[in-house]
Design an enzyme around this catalytic site. Structure first.
Site: not given
Length: 169
Positions: A85-87, A122, A169
């Site tokens: 995941a990326d936030t 995501g 990010s």
């Protein structure tokens, strides 16, 4: 007879492309056993090359997943499933990157104080033969903080930990 999906998944080697025990706990709360393997992907994608914030966080999450999968394969321990995941935080259509210092964190928190912003996360789930990507978008109302409150919060170390492990990010 079909077995419940949880029982099938618990026989698989599921890797969470993260070093965060908190994230492992969140996944394990739904009944899945996962291993942590922090991604070494250098988060250097240019958000300006993507048509939307969702595409950016999904691609960053995908690159994290692919790095972990390839590294584990090269070590002879291939995973069955990798989750990454990326936030990212956005304010007024602009993206906030990860703060590089307490001073920068202060500026970011000050700009969020008393305002609404949007957080994009995501998520990528990759099995041996399939990739599923999706984005969750959350509108957040941040309470009003004065400078002393912001600095006190930063001095606890908690926001720097959160900012570095939960995205920005």
């Amino acid at each position: 007879m079909l077995q419940p999906i949880k029982h099938v998944l618990n026989r698989k080697r599921i890797i969470l492309a993260s070093g965060s025990p908190r994230r492992r706990e969140l996944v394990e709360n739904i009944g899945l056993k996962v291993e942590l393997c922090p991604s070494l992907f250098e988060e250097n994608l240019d958000p300006k090359t993507f048509n939307c914030f969702s595409a950016f966080v999904e691609e960053t999450a995908l690159q994290k997943v692919l790095e972990v999968e390839n590294r584990l394969k090269s070590l002879g321990t291939p995973p069955d499933v990798v989750i990454g995941a990326d936030t990212m935080v956005t304010l007024d259509g602009a993206m906030f990157g990860k703060p590089t210092s307490k001073k920068e964190a202060f500026v970011m928190l000050k700009s969020l104080s008393g305002r609404s912003h949007t957080v994009y996360t995501g998520v990528v789930v990759k099995s041996l033969d399939k990739v599923v990507k999706f984005t969750e978008k959350t509108d957040v109302v941040f309470g009003k903080l004065d400078d002393e409150q912001i600095q006190g919060y930063i001095d606890t170390g908690e926001p720097m930990q959160w900012l570095s492990t939960n995205g920005w990010s």
